[in-house]
Each structure stands twice: as C-alpha cells, then as structure tokens.
Write a protein that holds these residues in place. Structure first.
Motif, PDB file in Angstrom:
ATOM      1  N   ALA A  25       0.817  -1.215   0.000  1.00 20.33           N
ATOM      2  CA  ALA A  25       0.000   0.000   0.000  1.00 20.33           C
ATOM      3  C   ALA A  25       0.852   1.267   0.000  1.00 20.33           C
ATOM      4  O   ALA A  25       0.532   2.244  -0.681  1.00 20.33           O
ATOM      5  CB  ALA A  25      -0.936   0.004   1.210  1.00 20.33           C
ATOM      6  N   HIS A  26       1.947   1.247   0.744  1.00 28.29           N
ATOM      7  CA  HIS A  26       2.756   2.464   0.899  1.00 28.29           C
ATOM      8  C   HIS A  26       3.448   2.880  -0.381  1.00 28.29           C
ATOM      9  O   HIS A  26       3.792   4.057  -0.547  1.00 28.29           O
ATOM     10  CB  HIS A  26       3.801   2.263   1.998  1.00 28.29           C
ATOM     11  N   ARG A  27       3.639   1.937  -1.324  1.00 30.77           N
ATOM     12  CA  ARG A  27       4.379   2.288  -2.535  1.00 30.77           C
ATOM     13  C   ARG A  27       3.500   2.415  -3.783  1.00 30.77           C
ATOM     14  O   ARG A  27       3.993   2.802  -4.839  1.00 30.77           O
ATOM     15  CB  ARG A  27       5.500   1.281  -2.799  1.00 30.77           C
ATOM     16  N   THR A  89     -12.214   0.664  -0.037  1.00 30.08           N
ATOM     17  CA  THR A  89     -11.913   0.543  -1.457  1.00 30.08           C
ATOM     18  C   THR A  89     -13.053  -0.185  -2.159  1.00 30.08           C
ATOM     19  O   THR A  89     -13.709  -1.056  -1.596  1.00 30.08           O
ATOM     20  CB  THR A  89     -10.590  -0.210  -1.689  1.00 30.08           C
ATOM     21  N   GLY A  90     -13.277   0.183  -3.410  1.00 28.72           N
ATOM     22  CA  GLY A  90     -14.394  -0.355  -4.155  1.00 28.72           C
ATOM     23  C   GLY A  90     -15.655   0.438  -3.873  1.00 28.72           C
ATOM     24  O   GLY A  90     -15.698   1.293  -2.976  1.00 28.72           O
ATOM     25  N   LYS A  91     -16.688   0.163  -4.644  1.00 27.16           N
ATOM     26  CA  LYS A  91     -17.937   0.905  -4.503  1.00 27.16           C
ATOM     27  C   LYS A  91     -18.841   0.325  -3.431  1.00 27.16           C
ATOM     28  O   LYS A  91     -19.676   1.028  -2.874  1.00 27.16           O
ATOM     29  CB  LYS A  91     -18.668   0.932  -5.843  1.00 27.16           C
ATOM     30  N   LEU A  92     -18.697  -0.965  -3.142  1.00 26.68           N
ATOM     31  CA  LEU A  92     -19.552  -1.615  -2.163  1.00 26.68           C
ATOM     32  C   LEU A  92     -18.757  -2.651  -1.396  1.00 26.68           C
ATOM     33  O   LEU A  92     -18.047  -3.459  -1.987  1.00 26.68           O
ATOM     34  CB  LEU A  92     -20.743  -2.280  -2.855  1.00 26.68           C
ATOM     35  N   ASN A  93     -18.857  -2.619  -0.075  1.00 25.45           N
ATOM     36  CA  ASN A  93     -18.220  -3.604   0.787  1.00 25.45           C
ATOM     37  C   ASN A  93     -19.302  -4.274   1.618  1.00 25.45           C
ATOM     38  O   ASN A  93     -19.851  -3.666   2.544  1.00 25.45           O
ATOM     39  CB  ASN A  93     -17.191  -2.941   1.701  1.00 25.45           C
ATOM     40  N   ARG A  94     -19.619  -5.518   1.322  1.00 24.04           N
ATOM     41  CA  ARG A  94     -20.692  -6.210   2.033  1.00 24.04           C
ATOM     42  C   ARG A  94     -20.295  -6.560   3.458  1.00 24.04           C
ATOM     43  O   ARG A  94     -21.146  -6.983   4.248  1.00 24.04           O
ATOM     44  CB  ARG A  94     -21.089  -7.478   1.263  1.00 24.04           C
ATOM     45  N   THR A  95     -19.040  -6.416   3.812  1.00 26.45           N
ATOM     46  CA  THR A  95     -18.587  -6.717   5.165  1.00 26.45           C
ATOM     47  C   THR A  95     -18.584  -5.481   6.056  1.00 26.45           C
ATOM     48  O   THR A  95     -18.169  -5.553   7.206  1.00 26.45           O
ATOM     49  CB  THR A  95     -17.169  -7.313   5.130  1.00 26.45           C
ATOM     50  N   LEU A  96     -19.039  -4.353   5.542  1.00 22.94           N
ATOM     51  CA  LEU A  96     -19.091  -3.107   6.302  1.00 22.94           C
ATOM     52  C   LEU A  96     -20.541  -2.700   6.529  1.00 22.94           C
ATOM     53  O   LEU A  96     -21.337  -2.663   5.586  1.00 22.94           O
ATOM     54  CB  LEU A  96     -18.345  -2.003   5.541  1.00 22.94           C
ATOM     55  N   ASP A  97     -20.883  -2.358   7.781  1.00 26.02           N
ATOM     56  CA  ASP A  97     -22.236  -1.907   8.097  1.00 26.02           C
ATOM     57  C   ASP A  97     -22.310  -0.395   7.871  1.00 26.02           C
ATOM     58  O   ASP A  97     -21.988   0.403   8.753  1.00 26.02           O
ATOM     59  CB  ASP A  97     -22.584  -2.253   9.543  1.00 26.02           C
ATOM     60  N   ILE A 106     -19.764   8.514  11.394  1.00 25.56           N
ATOM     61  CA  ILE A 106     -18.491   8.140  10.777  1.00 25.56           C
ATOM     62  C   ILE A 106     -18.604   8.356   9.268  1.00 25.56           C
ATOM     63  O   ILE A 106     -19.511   7.816   8.620  1.00 25.56           O
ATOM     64  CB  ILE A 106     -18.138   6.664  11.068  1.00 25.56           C
ATOM     65  N   ALA A 107     -17.712   9.129   8.708  1.00 22.10           N
ATOM     66  CA  ALA A 107     -17.704   9.370   7.264  1.00 22.10           C
ATOM     67  C   ALA A 107     -17.161   8.134   6.553  1.00 22.10           C
ATOM     68  O   ALA A 107     -16.053   7.678   6.849  1.00 22.10           O
ATOM     69  CB  ALA A 107     -16.844  10.577   6.929  1.00 22.10           C
ATOM     70  N   VAL A 108     -17.951   7.570   5.641  1.00 18.56           N
ATOM     71  CA  VAL A 108     -17.511   6.411   4.858  1.00 18.56           C
ATOM     72  C   VAL A 108     -17.261   6.863   3.429  1.00 18.56           C
ATOM     73  O   VAL A 108     -18.175   7.323   2.738  1.00 18.56           O
ATOM     74  CB  VAL A 108     -18.547   5.281   4.884  1.00 18.56           C
ATOM     75  N   MET A 109     -16.002   6.738   3.015  1.00 19.62           N
ATOM     76  CA  MET A 109     -15.608   7.129   1.663  1.00 19.62           C
ATOM     77  C   MET A 109     -15.299   5.884   0.844  1.00 19.62           C
ATOM     78  O   MET A 109     -14.813   4.893   1.373  1.00 19.62           O
ATOM     79  CB  MET A 109     -14.392   8.058   1.736  1.00 19.62           C
ATOM     80  N   THR A 110     -15.573   5.942  -0.430  1.00 16.14           N
ATOM     81  CA  THR A 110     -15.359   4.802  -1.306  1.00 16.14           C
ATOM     82  C   THR A 110     -14.408   5.188  -2.436  1.00 16.14           C
ATOM     83  O   THR A 110     -13.989   6.337  -2.553  1.00 16.14           O
ATOM     84  CB  THR A 110     -16.692   4.322  -1.898  1.00 16.14           C
ATOM     85  N   THR A 111     -14.080   4.231  -3.264  1.00 16.21           N
ATOM     86  CA  THR A 111     -13.304   4.492  -4.471  1.00 16.21           C
ATOM     87  C   THR A 111     -14.102   3.991  -5.663  1.00 16.21           C
ATOM     88  O   THR A 111     -15.130   3.329  -5.510  1.00 16.21           O
ATOM     89  CB  THR A 111     -11.931   3.798  -4.448  1.00 16.21           C
ATOM     90  N   TYR A 310      -5.637   2.548  -3.900  1.00 12.98           N
ATOM     91  CA  TYR A 310      -4.885   3.314  -2.909  1.00 12.98           C
ATOM     92  C   TYR A 310      -4.693   4.772  -3.314  1.00 12.98           C
ATOM     93  O   TYR A 310      -4.660   5.661  -2.454  1.00 12.98           O
ATOM     94  CB  TYR A 310      -3.549   2.633  -2.611  1.00 12.98           C
ATOM     95  N   ARG A 311      -4.582   5.053  -4.599  1.00 21.58           N
ATOM     96  CA  ARG A 311      -4.484   6.453  -5.010  1.00 21.58           C
ATOM     97  C   ARG A 311      -5.756   7.216  -4.659  1.00 21.58           C
ATOM     98  O   ARG A 311      -5.704   8.345  -4.161  1.00 21.58           O
ATOM     99  CB  ARG A 311      -4.190   6.543  -6.510  1.00 21.58           C
TER     100      ARG A 311
END
Length: 331
Positions: A25-27, A89-97, A106-111, A310-311
């Motif tokens: 991720a860092h690079r 990351t991604g538009k939808l994460n089914r593992t996140l409530d 909590i602000a939830v941002m996507t990619t 990551y960008r």
C-alpha cells in the motif's frame, strides 16, 4: 444531512491501513501529504477476531479497508468511539455496516471500481483451469527434482464449460471459452434462456450443467439464495473427471462436502481462490489435498486494481483532513 465526528484538535489524527498483507500500500500511492498531517500505520497482518480486533483498532481516527477483507459490523463500530472516518476501497463492501457508520457519525468514503483490473478474477479462473487440466503445479515441482513428463493432461478444445453465474465476469468467461473452442452452458437462480443466449451460452438446469460439464466455474454474488449453492448433492452429480473452480466467494460451496469429494476421488480436482474464513487457517484440511490448486484470494489482487484503490484512498483521506471527505458512500 449527516453530522460527522470532528477531527481531533488536541493531537495528530491516527490512520490505520488494514489488511495490507503484501506490504504494497505504501508504494502504490503517494502518502506523503497525508503523512505530513497524520500518523499512518500499515497493518500487514490480519486482525484476530473478537476483543483483539477492538484492541487493535482502538485509538485510530480513520481506518482504510481493502475491499471485503476485514469485517466491520455494527457492534465493532460501536466499540470504537474515536473512529471518525472509513476509507473503503471499491464501490460496495458487504462486510461493512454502512448504516451503523452513518448513525455513529463516521464518514464512509469509497473508491471507483477496479479500473483495468476488473477482469483479473476471470484471468485467474482460467489460470486455475489450465493449471489443473495440464497438471502445471505438479509438473513444475517435478522439473525441480529432475523429473520429466510425469502426468498426462487434457486439452480444453471440444470440452464443456459450465458457468454458475453469468453476470459481467461470467460473460467474460464465455468469450475466452469460445476462443478455446469450448461449449458453454450456464445457470444461475435468476438466469433466463434469453440472457444466456445473448451472452453466447446455452441455458440449462443446474443439474444438467453439473452432469455435462468438464469444468464448472462459479461467478455468483454471495447472498441468501446463493450461499451453499454447491453442496454435497450437487458435487455428487459432477463427473469424476471434472473440476470445480471457485473465484467468487467461499461460502457458495459447502467446503466439507468439497473436501470429501476430493479426498474420495469423486471429483478430479478443484481450483479455489476464496474461502469461508480468510486468511485460510494454516490447518485447514483442504491445504493438504494434492488435487486442490489453491490461491490466497488473488482474484482482484493485481497491481492495476490496488494502484487505483490506494491512489483514490489517499485523495479521500486528504479531503477528510481538509474537512471535506470525498466520494462519500451513498448509504
């Protein structure tokens, strides 16, 4: 309008980048502007379940999620009072409530999506298929110990591919199968003969697909109607010289039944990239089966996808630090 938890005023914000298993991720993005304003920790090991997860995340103001790896349910969110932002990351994460995050401020941002890596999972599926059909892992291992031509494989030309799921990725599977000269059958709970024909496949019942296919490949979304869609009775319908490939979601297949079918020789082989529990426990029985070709959920894990993820994550974090979080999830 949702009121988000404000940034801390008495210290630098703390950010955790979760599930960076490969330490990349860092690079893959320029984090320098974020690191100039916040303390960023890259976590390369999976967080243990239960109270240890809470302990591992407590104290962070923001966490960055790699799509659908760590589960972030409501009860966990409620135990993280300092958490102010999630950069997923991604538009939808089914593992996140998402709803719980919204209610907690909590602000939830996507990619955006996977970019050029969108079909990487399809490419991996074909890698598993060819690897199993031609015994590539075994022949490669034999070459390193002085062996030469130890197993006879099979060609794909003229064989039958059965697709369980015919969405965007399943449709791409059809294109490649046709290039190999394969017949393509398809079934899913909601598929129609017309949609199958439009994609270049032949609609059949699930039973017919399992009985006729040389290769069965899963491309379904996991949900109430698809969990366990391939169970012991379904595996029993497959030919003993057939192979099963799952690059979609682990719980689509009854793992215990699959292990039993592979151990007994009822199924020639399986190519598996996804599991009920991830990372897959070191003592999982399927790890020991010689006719199981296993990869560690590499489907979308390619440089093109991660670079895009990551960008945009960095861009989102910069906006959040400015008080203007970007790409907010549409909850």
């Amino acid at each position: 309008m949702t009121e988000f938890r404000p940034l801390p005023q008495d210290r630098r914000p703390r950010i955790a980048v979760l599930d960076d298993y490969m330490g990349v991720a860092h690079r893959l993005a320029d984090w320098s502007r974020v690191q100039a304003r916040a303390d960023v920790t890259f976590l390369t090991e999976a967080l243990p379940p239960g109270p240890a997860t809470v302990a591992g995340l407590r104290g962070f103001d923001a966490i960055c999620l790699l799509r659908e790896r760590s589960a972030i349910p409501a009860d966990l969110l409620r135990q993280l009072p300092e958490l102010r932002a999630i950069a997923a990351t991604g538009k939808l994460n089914r593992t996140l409530d998402y709803a719980a995050a919204r209610d907690l401020g909590i602000a939830v941002m996507t990619t955006s999506g996977s970019g050029n890596g969108i079909y990487a999972t399809v490419e991996l599926a074909w890698g598993l298929i060819i690897g199993l059909m031609r015994h590539i892992p075994e022949e490669s291992a034999a070459m390193r110990t002085g062996g030469w031509q130890t197993r006879l494989g099979n060609a794909l030309y003229g064989r039958t591919l059965g697709l369980v799921g015919l969405g965007k990725l399943g449709g791409r599977m059809v294109d490649i199968a046709r290039a190999f000269g394969m017949e393509v059958l398809a079934w899913s709970p909601n598929l129609t003969p017309e949609r199958a024909e439009a994609a270049g496949a032949t609609y059949v019942t699930k039973e017919d697909l399992l009985q006729r296919s040389d290769v069965v490949s899963l491309h379904l979304v996991l949900g109430p109607t698809t969990r366990g869609v391939i169970g012991a009775a379904d595996l029993a319908l497959m030919r003993s010289d057939a192979i099963l490939v799952n690059t979609a979601r682990g719980p689509l297949v009854d793992t215990g039944a699959l292990v039993a079918a592979l151990q007994s020789g009822k199924l020639r082989g399986a190519g598996i990239d996804v599991y009920d529990s991830e990372p897959l426990p070191a003592d999982a029985p399927i790890r020991q089966l010689p006719n199981a070709l296993l990869t560690p959920h590499l489907g979308y894990s390619v440089q093109e996808t991660f670079t895009n993820f990551y960008r945009e994550t960095v861009e989102n974090l910069e906006g959040w630090l400015d008080g203007q979080p970007r790409r907010l999830a549409e909850i």
